[in-house]
Write a protein that holds these residues in place. Structure first.
Motif, PDB file in Angstrom:
ATOM      1  N   LEU A 189       0.814  -1.212   0.000  1.00  0.00           N
ATOM      2  CA  LEU A 189       0.000   0.000   0.000  1.00  0.00           C
ATOM      3  C   LEU A 189       0.851   1.266   0.000  1.00  0.00           C
ATOM      4  O   LEU A 189       0.326   2.373  -0.117  1.00  0.00           O
ATOM      5  CB  LEU A 189      -0.934   0.024   1.211  1.00  0.00           C
ATOM      6  CG  LEU A 189      -2.302  -0.657   1.055  1.00  0.00           C
ATOM      7  CD1 LEU A 189      -2.155  -2.141   0.739  1.00  0.00           C
ATOM      8  CD2 LEU A 189      -3.140  -0.474   2.313  1.00  0.00           C
ATOM      9  N   CYS A 190       2.195   1.103   0.145  1.00  0.00           N
ATOM     10  CA  CYS A 190       3.119   2.251   0.221  1.00  0.00           C
ATOM     11  C   CYS A 190       2.766   3.173   1.380  1.00  0.00           C
ATOM     12  O   CYS A 190       2.840   4.408   1.260  1.00  0.00           O
ATOM     13  CB  CYS A 190       3.143   3.017  -1.102  1.00  0.00           C
ATOM     14  SG  CYS A 190       3.859   2.085  -2.454  1.00  0.00           S
ATOM     15  N   LEU A 191       2.347   2.574   2.483  1.00  0.00           N
ATOM     16  CA  LEU A 191       2.014   3.314   3.698  1.00  0.00           C
ATOM     17  C   LEU A 191       2.852   2.771   4.849  1.00  0.00           C
ATOM     18  O   LEU A 191       3.265   1.605   4.847  1.00  0.00           O
ATOM     19  CB  LEU A 191       0.526   3.178   4.027  1.00  0.00           C
ATOM     20  CG  LEU A 191      -0.457   3.788   3.024  1.00  0.00           C
ATOM     21  CD1 LEU A 191      -1.890   3.454   3.420  1.00  0.00           C
ATOM     22  CD2 LEU A 191      -0.270   5.305   2.925  1.00  0.00           C
ATOM     23  N   GLY A 192       3.065   3.612   5.857  1.00  0.00           N
ATOM     24  CA  GLY A 192       3.846   3.206   7.013  1.00  0.00           C
ATOM     25  C   GLY A 192       3.144   2.143   7.842  1.00  0.00           C
ATOM     26  O   GLY A 192       1.914   2.008   7.836  1.00  0.00           O
ATOM     27  N   GLY A 193       3.956   1.382   8.600  1.00  0.00           N
ATOM     28  CA  GLY A 193       3.401   0.323   9.429  1.00  0.00           C
ATOM     29  C   GLY A 193       2.426   0.825  10.471  1.00  0.00           C
ATOM     30  O   GLY A 193       1.455   0.136  10.810  1.00  0.00           O
ATOM     31  N   VAL A 194       2.650   2.035  10.974  1.00  0.00           N
ATOM     32  CA  VAL A 194       1.748   2.586  11.997  1.00  0.00           C
ATOM     33  C   VAL A 194       0.346   2.791  11.418  1.00  0.00           C
ATOM     34  O   VAL A 194      -0.663   2.482  12.064  1.00  0.00           O
ATOM     35  CB  VAL A 194       2.302   3.917  12.539  1.00  0.00           C
ATOM     36  CG1 VAL A 194       1.291   4.571  13.487  1.00  0.00           C
ATOM     37  CG2 VAL A 194       3.629   3.684  13.256  1.00  0.00           C
ATOM     38  N   ILE A 195       0.274   3.279  10.182  1.00  0.00           N
ATOM     39  CA  ILE A 195      -1.018   3.508   9.540  1.00  0.00           C
ATOM     40  C   ILE A 195      -1.711   2.184   9.250  1.00  0.00           C
ATOM     41  O   ILE A 195      -2.907   2.015   9.513  1.00  0.00           O
ATOM     42  CB  ILE A 195      -0.841   4.328   8.249  1.00  0.00           C
ATOM     43  CG1 ILE A 195      -0.305   5.715   8.568  1.00  0.00           C
ATOM     44  CG2 ILE A 195      -2.154   4.421   7.479  1.00  0.00           C
ATOM     45  CD1 ILE A 195      -0.001   6.548   7.346  1.00  0.00           C
ATOM     46  N   VAL A 196      -0.946   1.228   8.713  1.00  0.00           N
ATOM     47  CA  VAL A 196      -1.540  -0.077   8.396  1.00  0.00           C
ATOM     48  C   VAL A 196      -2.021  -0.769   9.662  1.00  0.00           C
ATOM     49  O   VAL A 196      -3.097  -1.384   9.686  1.00  0.00           O
ATOM     50  CB  VAL A 196      -0.520  -0.951   7.639  1.00  0.00           C
ATOM     51  CG1 VAL A 196      -1.088  -2.345   7.390  1.00  0.00           C
ATOM     52  CG2 VAL A 196      -0.143  -0.303   6.319  1.00  0.00           C
ATOM     53  N   GLU A 197      -1.246  -0.647  10.725  1.00  0.00           N
ATOM     54  CA  GLU A 197      -1.664  -1.272  11.987  1.00  0.00           C
ATOM     55  C   GLU A 197      -2.951  -0.637  12.502  1.00  0.00           C
ATOM     56  O   GLU A 197      -3.852  -1.339  12.985  1.00  0.00           O
ATOM     57  CB  GLU A 197      -0.562  -1.132  13.031  1.00  0.00           C
ATOM     58  CG  GLU A 197      -0.896  -1.834  14.341  1.00  0.00           C
ATOM     59  CD  GLU A 197       0.218  -1.741  15.356  1.00  0.00           C
ATOM     60  OE1 GLU A 197       0.200  -2.521  16.320  1.00  0.00           O
ATOM     61  OE2 GLU A 197       1.104  -0.885  15.183  1.00  0.00           O
ATOM     62  N   ALA A 198      -3.064   0.688  12.384  1.00  0.00           N
ATOM     63  CA  ALA A 198      -4.285   1.359  12.821  1.00  0.00           C
ATOM     64  C   ALA A 198      -5.485   0.887  12.006  1.00  0.00           C
ATOM     65  O   ALA A 198      -6.583   0.674  12.549  1.00  0.00           O
ATOM     66  CB  ALA A 198      -4.123   2.873  12.699  1.00  0.00           C
ATOM     67  N   LEU A 199      -5.287   0.688  10.704  1.00  0.00           N
ATOM     68  CA  LEU A 199      -6.372   0.187   9.860  1.00  0.00           C
ATOM     69  C   LEU A 199      -6.756  -1.233  10.258  1.00  0.00           C
ATOM     70  O   LEU A 199      -7.942  -1.582  10.335  1.00  0.00           O
ATOM     71  CB  LEU A 199      -5.950   0.229   8.392  1.00  0.00           C
ATOM     72  CG  LEU A 199      -5.808   1.608   7.751  1.00  0.00           C
ATOM     73  CD1 LEU A 199      -5.178   1.479   6.369  1.00  0.00           C
ATOM     74  CD2 LEU A 199      -7.167   2.291   7.643  1.00  0.00           C
ATOM     75  N   CYS A 200      -5.747  -2.062  10.511  1.00  0.00           N
ATOM     76  CA  CYS A 200      -6.025  -3.447  10.894  1.00  0.00           C
ATOM     77  C   CYS A 200      -6.770  -3.522  12.218  1.00  0.00           C
ATOM     78  O   CYS A 200      -7.705  -4.331  12.383  1.00  0.00           O
ATOM     79  CB  CYS A 200      -4.718  -4.233  10.978  1.00  0.00           C
ATOM     80  SG  CYS A 200      -3.946  -4.576   9.387  1.00  0.00           S
TER      81      CYS A 200
END
Length: 454
Positions: free
Chosen positions: A61-72
């Motif tokens: 997704l070309c996004l940081g891990g913090v953002i992906v974790e928040a989405l998850c």
């Protein structure tokens, strides 16, 4: 279901000023995208079979891990995700879609099968294009002379080209076919400053428009591609790629339809038109007058963009939005300015004639072409070409002729199993083949090389 996926382009590199990538967003809000859009994108990515680890999802997704974790975490609370496997660290947790999550992903795919880097909001894209405008970097006489030092161009022509680039208005290169207009138009990229950041895609009302095109955008490699946005503490936004300034050329195939968004109903997302891909670079309309669209129709389509430096595009549901029209627009034509509409000419900043070259310039072009085509240079052969063929047949010295003729000489020599040379017989054969002219009686009219060949 077969998912249409955004092609994996070269790994994104690095720019808030021109020549650097923007700083990466640190929260979902800073992406400029709605949580619902990002949730759909993440669900489709997992449905495709991607490993549900934060690192891999972030890379896709070309996004940081913090953002992906928040989405998850939000998707877990909504019952769309579940933990499939736990590792030694929190980053090793692997997620999988629940039945509800699969239903959400399938529904999202029915509307858009786009999977790939998260897009950039159109508003942020417009800001970036404005910050990277070539008009912020004036072209000077020194810059122009240095940029064209390796080309055989008259100083007067170089000065006119450099001045035209400074005007930041469309320019018209006109002259006979073969005079080098297209080559010169493409060479104007030498006068463009620095690299620029190009997004993989942009988003308008949750609709995706693919911008990055590997056929147009050339990613940079090396240290220059890894420059951060503000300082070393800021990680670059992986949704952007640091590229050379784009050069887009359209010829006789150009139609008005090509200048609108291209929507793929199977994919459910859009392809940016060529002038959008050319932002911050060059857009060349080659062979003006040979398109299926007339110059008048083209002018009517671009009259607002050329004057106000923005264009209006329309989504499938009818919504209109504004995009930058920030490029150097170059028209190349065999037509004389007198043959074009006055309204068209009024909006062309510079009309620059590209005609025949003088004998000295022709000789330099000829010598360089000999080296490129593997034909030993011979001053006597050049004299025969200029005096015995060009002058006798009344043909102007155009920049295209040396290479065109020498390619024929080289191919004929290979056929005859002889060494390529500037023998009069080979030159006469090449001339007759290229132009259809009968060589002068005093010249060797045979297809074979004469005895003076080495």
């Amino acid at each position: 279901m077969s998912l249409l996926q955004f092609p994996h382009a070269p790994a994104p590199r690095t720019a808030p000023s021109a020549g650097a990538l923007p700083a990466a967003p640190r929260t979902v809000e800073e992406t400029g995208l709605s949580p619902a859009f990002l949730t759909d994108l993440l669900a489709k990515t997992l449905l495709q079979g991607a490993t549900g680890r934060l690192v891999e999802l972030g890379a896709r997704l070309c996004l940081g891990g913090v953002i992906v974790e928040a989405l998850c975490q939000a998707m877990r609370r909504d019952g769309l995700l579940e933990v499939a496997r736990r590792g030694a660290h929190e980053a090793d947790v692997e997620y999988d879609l629940t039945l509800a999550g699969r239903a959400r992903a399938l529904d999202a795919c029915s509307r858009s099968a786009y999977i790939g880097p998260a897009p950039v909001p159109a508003e942020l894209y417009a800001e970036r294009v404005a910050a990277q405008a070539a008009s912020l970097h004036p072209v000077t006489l020194r810059i122009a002379r240095e940029a064209f030092a390796g080309l055989v161009l008259a100083d007067e022509l170089v000065d006119r080209l450099g001045t035209a680039m400074n005007a930041h208005r469309p320019m018209l290169l006109h002259g006979p076919a073969g005079s080098g207009k297209t080559y010169i138009a493409r060479s104007l990229s030498r006068l463009l400053p620095g690299p620029v950041a190009v997004p993989y895609a942009i988003s308008v009302q949750d609709e995706v428009i693919r911008v990055f095109d590997p056929l147009v955008h050339q990613p940079l490699d090396g240290p220059a591609a890894n420059r951060g946005g503000l300082d070393s503490r800021h990680r670059p936004d992986a949704r952007w790629v640091l590229c050379e300034r784009p050069v887009v050329a359209c010829g006789g195939e150009l139609t008005l339809e090509m200048l609108d968004l291209g929507f793929d109903p199977r994919a459910g997302y859009y392809e940016a038109p060529p002038h959008l891909k050319a932002n911050n670079g060059l857009f060349i309309v080659d062979d003006l007058g040979r398109q299926r669209v007339t110059p008048r129709e083209l002018m009517n389509r671009w009259i607002v963009p050329m004057e106000r430096r923005h264009d209006h595009l329309t989504l499938r549901q009818g919504a209109r939005f504004t995009v930058p029209f920030e490029m150097m627009l170059v028209f190349s034509s065999n037509l004389s300015p007198r043959d074009l509409d006055d309204a068209f000419l009024r909006r062309i900043g510079h009309k620059i004639e590209v005609g025949p070259v003088d004998a000295a310039s022709y000789g330099r072009i000829f010598e360089a072409a000999c080296a490129d085509e593997g034909v030993p240079y011979d001053a006597f052969g050049l004299v025969h070409l200029i005096d015995g063929l060009h002058q006798r047949h009344g043909r102007s010295l155009l920049a295209c002729h040396p290479r065109d003729l020498l390619r024929l000489v080289a191919s004929r020599a290979r056929y005859l199993e002889v060494e390529p040379s500037l023998d009069a017989g080979l030159l006469d054969w090449a001339w007759r083949t290229h132009f259809g002219d009968t060589p002068a009686a005093s010249s060797s009219a045979t297809a074979e090389p004469s005895r003076r060949q080495p």
